[in-house]
Enzyme design. Structure first.
Site, mmCIF file in Angstrom:
data_model
loop_
_atom_site.group_PDB
_atom_site.id
_atom_site.type_symbol
_atom_site.label_atom_id
_atom_site.label_comp_id
_atom_site.label_asym_id
_atom_site.label_seq_id
_atom_site.Cartn_x
_atom_site.Cartn_y
_atom_site.Cartn_z
ATOM 1 N N CYS A 72 -2.142 2.898 9.155
ATOM 2 C CA CYS A 72 -3.164 1.924 8.730
ATOM 3 C C CYS A 72 -4.370 1.944 9.672
ATOM 4 O O CYS A 72 -5.488 1.664 9.254
ATOM 5 C CB CYS A 72 -2.592 0.514 8.710
ATOM 6 S SG CYS A 72 -1.257 0.281 7.549
ATOM 7 N N HIS A 80 0.869 -1.181 0.000
ATOM 8 C CA HIS A 80 0.000 0.000 0.000
ATOM 9 C C HIS A 80 0.908 1.233 0.000
ATOM 10 O O HIS A 80 1.968 1.219 0.631
ATOM 11 C CB HIS A 80 -0.850 0.082 1.279
ATOM 12 C CG HIS A 80 -2.135 -0.690 1.250
ATOM 13 N ND1 HIS A 80 -2.614 -1.344 2.368
ATOM 14 C CD2 HIS A 80 -3.051 -0.882 0.272
ATOM 15 C CE1 HIS A 80 -3.778 -1.918 2.080
ATOM 16 N NE2 HIS A 80 -4.071 -1.657 0.810
HETATM 17 N N1 ARG Z 1 -3.846 -7.143 6.432
HETATM 18 C C1 ARG Z 1 -4.207 -5.915 5.789
HETATM 19 C C2 ARG Z 1 -4.109 -6.072 4.283
HETATM 20 O O1 ARG Z 1 -3.192 -6.701 3.817
HETATM 21 C C3 ARG Z 1 -3.357 -4.791 6.272
HETATM 22 C C4 ARG Z 1 -3.781 -3.453 5.768
HETATM 23 C C5 ARG Z 1 -2.901 -2.359 6.256
HETATM 24 N N2 ARG Z 1 -3.466 -1.099 5.978
HETATM 25 C C6 ARG Z 1 -2.847 -0.088 5.354
HETATM 26 N N3 ARG Z 1 -3.452 1.054 5.302
HETATM 27 N N4 ARG Z 1 -1.684 -0.266 4.771
HETATM 28 O O2 ARG Z 1 -4.936 -5.591 3.537
#
Ligand code: ARG
Length: 276
Positions: free
Chosen positions: A267, A173
C-alpha cells in the site's frame, strides 16, 4: 521450468512513496480503521523510513511525493495511480475522504514530466486494485474500483484487464488479497475471492502460492517483489517459508502503525514502470 527450480533475478525498480507526516486514523472506510485507537505518527514515520531505506539498500530508486495536511491516507501511495510503460492512469477514489488525493498525485506526475497522463472518468484506486503481471492487469472490484474503471484501464493501457471480485470486506483492495511475485507468478488468499474469480486465478496461475488465513490476516499478501526479494509484513512467517522454498528471498518489514489504517508494505509503494 517449475516454480521451485527457477533461477530468480531481481530487477531494479522505481517506486513512489509518501512520508506519513500527516498519518492518522480520523475516519473509518475499511474494517481495520478505528478512529478511537491512538496512532503514533512518529512511529509510523520511523517504520516508513525503514521500508524506504530497505528499498534503497536493494538497489531500487525511491521518489517521494510531498504529503498534504488533511489527507491522512496519502501515505498509501499505491492508490495514487497506475503506471505502465510510462503511461499514467490517475486515481479516482470511492470515498469523499480520499478524493483530493487523486489530483494531488496527478499534479506530481505532470510536474515530473510524464506526458501521457489520463485523468480517469470512473472510480479506480490505482495499484490498490490494479496489479500488473507480464501479460495482464489483474483488477479487483466489489469494494472500491468499479467495473467501468477496469474498462477504462484496459482501453488506456491496451492490456487485457482481468476482473476479480473481492467478497471479504477485510480484503477490500486487490493488493490486500494478492501479490505479483514475477511476470507470471502470484500469491493470493483464495478465501477473499468470489468462486468464479477463484476459478479464473486457478486457470491463469495453477502454480500460485496460496496464503493461509493466518498469513492473510496479518496482511502478508500486501507485498512487493522485485523478482527475487519479496518485502512483506514480518508477521507473515508461513508465507515467508513458502516463498523461500520457491527460491525467493522474503524480507520481513514492521509497519504496525500503518496497519491501523488498513495498509502495509505494498500500500505504501507505487511502482513507476517505464517502457521495458
Ligand atoms: N485507509 C486506506 C483506505 O481504506 C488504506 C488504503 C490501503 N492501500 C492499499 N493499497 N490497499 O483507503
Amino acid at each position: 521450468m517449475s516454480a521451485t527450480t527457477r533461477t530468480r533475478t531481481p530487477r531494479p525498480r522505481r517506486y513512489l512513496m509518501c512520508r506519513p507526516s500527516h498519518f492518522d486514523v480520523t475516519y473509518a472506510i475499511n474494517p481495520w480503521m478505528d478512529p478511537a485507537k491512538p496512532v503514533d505518527t512518529g512511529l509510523a514515520v520511523a517504520q516508513w523510513e525503514s521500508l524506504r531505506d530497505l528499498y534503497l539498500s536493494l538497489g531500487h530508486t525511491v521518489e517521494c511525493i510531498e504529503p498534504v495536511a488533511g489527507l491522512p491516507d496519502m501515505v498509501y501511495a499505491a492508490n495514487g495511480a497506475t503506471v505502465i510503460d510510462g503511461k499514467v492512469l490517475g486515481a479516482r477514489f470511492r470515498n469523499a475522504e480520499r478524493a483530493a488525493e487523486g489530483p494531488a498525485y496527478l499534479d506530481w506526475f505532470r510536474e515530473q514530466g510524464f506526458t501521457e497522463v489520463h485523468d480517469p472518468a470512473h472510480i479506480n484506486e490505482g495499484e490498490g486494485d490494479f496489479l500488473v503481471t507480464g501479460r495482464y492487469v489483474l483488477a479487483g472490484h466489489g469494494y472500491r474500483s468499479s467495473r467501468d474503471g477496469h474498462a477504462e484501464a484496459q482501453e488506456f493501457f491496451g492490456r487485457p484487464v482481468i476482473g476479480l471480485e473481492l467478497t471479504d470486506p477485510a480484503y477490500y483492495h486487490l493488493d490486500t488479497a494478492l501479490a505479483v511475485l514475477d511476470d507470471d507468478e502470484v500469491m493470493y488468499n483464495p478465501a477473499a475471492f468470489a468462486p468464479g474469480s477463484r476459478a479464473v486465478l486457478e486457470r491463469l496461475f495453477p502454480d500460485a502460492v496460496l496464503a493461509t488465513p493466518r498469513d492473510a490476516a496479518v496482511f502478508g499478501l500486501n507485498a512487493v517483489s522485485d523478482g527475487y526479494h519479496v518485502v512483506l509484513p514480518e508477521a507473515a512467517t508461513g508465507l515467508a517459508g513458502q516463498l523461500r522454498a520457491r527460491g525467493f528471498q522474503p524480507i520481513g518489514a514492521g509497519l504496525t502503525e500503518l496497519l491501523k489504517g488498513g495498509g502495509s508494505v505494498k500500500c505504501c509503494t507505487l511502482e513507476l514502470r517505464g517502457p521495458r
